[in-house]
Design an enzyme around this catalytic site. Structure first.
Site, PDB file in Angstrom:
ATOM      1  CG  ASP A 194      -1.946   1.060   1.223  1.00 38.24           C
ATOM      2  OD1 ASP A 194      -3.070   0.765   0.805  1.00 38.24           O
ATOM      3  OD2 ASP A 194      -1.634   2.207   1.622  1.00 38.24           O
ATOM      4  CB  ILE A 195       1.003   4.277  -2.146  1.00 35.02           C
ATOM      5  CG1 ILE A 195       1.175   3.435  -3.415  1.00 35.02           C
ATOM      6  CG2 ILE A 195       1.854   5.547  -2.230  1.00 35.02           C
ATOM      7  CD1 ILE A 195       0.677   4.120  -4.677  1.00 35.02           C
ATOM      8  CD  GLU A 237      -4.514   4.252  -1.056  1.00 35.14           C
ATOM      9  OE1 GLU A 237      -4.613   4.638   0.120  1.00 35.14           O
ATOM     10  OE2 GLU A 237      -5.470   4.326  -1.860  1.00 35.14           O
TER      11      GLU A 237
END
Length: 321
Positions: A194-195, A237
């Site tokens: 996950d960003i 994301e």
């Protein structure tokens, strides 16, 4: 009308039909020498009947697949039965150029063919007749339809922004891998990343910048994948990767390589360099996973731990147990 004149007219009509019919007609003897060559064959080969008569077919047309052709023909000679071939099996027998206006993009004529045994008065098959049909229009249309369907299927499996597989296709592939391991054994790993602070990127630089970040992460992810690995955009994301035939050590190396690669890269946007990091969690397959969804939950739990413990790091689900 005298009978002789009637018979001559019949012969004339037959010869006229033979030379103008829109199919190829070729008669070969037992030694594969040309005996009959009609107007269709003359027009498409550029060879007159007089130029090919009594000549070896394979000397005249070296492009013919001789082994295949002999095998096809011998069964007709010996068994005295007709034989057929279609363009899907063999695109063509004679490599003729395609001159049809509708399918001008095809560089050669696609052909179907019928092989017919010709018996003499003693019932012996000493010749075969080959009837050649130009099916280029049908073949090209079918190929184009297949290509369109292939592209549509690919689009239905692909995330439009990142060009990775979409969640539906990726999750389906994970389910298949889960069932395979349950049935046959082995080791595979599921990785989720996950960003970090992605909302901040969108708030400060806009959603176009956020899209560029997602595309860049997808490109970096592709660079780390093996051919057997399956990466997808899981949502927003978040990305997911199924690492086939990978144990804990291999998954850890992959996860750290990906994390470092993303941390070390930057995205150029509106004359600014945007840097991001990712949090990663992974779970190797365990027998205790009753359904593939449990595998996803395990990797997601490891990812959540990474995000709650400083971000920009990797966590193995096994370490949480």
């Amino acid at each position: 009308m005298p009978a002789a004149d009637f018979n001559m007219n019949e012969i004339h009509w037959l010869m006229d039909m033979f030379n103008t019919v829109d199919v190829g007609l070729v008669v070969l003897d037992r030694d594969y020498k040309v005996c009959i060559w009609n107007g269709f064959m003359e027009n498409h080969s550029g060879m007159l009947p007089s130029a090919v008569k009594d000549k070896d077919l394979f000397d005249l047309f070296p492009s013919i697949d001789e082994k295949w052709f002999r095998s096809k023909s011998e069964s007709v000679f010996i068994l005295k039965n007709r034989s057929f071939t279609i363009w899907e099996q063999q695109p063509y027998i004679f490599r003729f150029k395609n001159y049809r206006p509708i399918t001008g993009k095809a560089d050669h004529m696609f052909q179907n063919a019928t092989f017919i045994p010709l018996s003499n008065t003693m019932g012996e098959v000493g010749h075969i007749c080959i009837i050649l049909y130009d099916v280029t229009d049908m073949a090209v249309n079918k190929k184009e339809l297949e290509e369109v369907n292939r592209k549509l299927e690919q689009m239905s499996q692909t995330d439009a922004l990142t060009k990775l597989t979409n969640r539906g296709y990726w999750e389906s592939s994970l389910r298949k891998e889960f069932l395979r391991i349950k049935r046959s054994g082995g080791s595979s790993a599921l990785l989720m990343c996950d960003i970090d602070h992605f909302k901040k990127v969108n708030d400060e630089h806009g959603h176009r910048c956020g899209d560029e970040v997602l595309r860049n992460i997808a490109d970096l992810l592709r660079k780390t994948l093996r051919e057997t690995d399956i990466a997808g955009r899981y949502g927003g994301e978040e990305f997911a990767v199924t690492l086939l035939d990978t144990d804990r050590k291999g998954a850890e190396i992959f996860a750290e390589r990906l994390r470092y690669l993303i941390e070390s890269s930057s995205i150029s946007f509106d004359e600014q360099q945007i840097k991001v990091t990712v949090s990663v969690g992974f779970a190797c397959f365990q027998d205790e996973f009753e359904r593939y969804e449990k595998w996803i939950e395990a990797a997601d739990k490891a990812l959540y731990f990474s995000k709650e413990n400083g971000r920009n790091c990797i966590t193995a689900y096994k370490d949480l147990s």
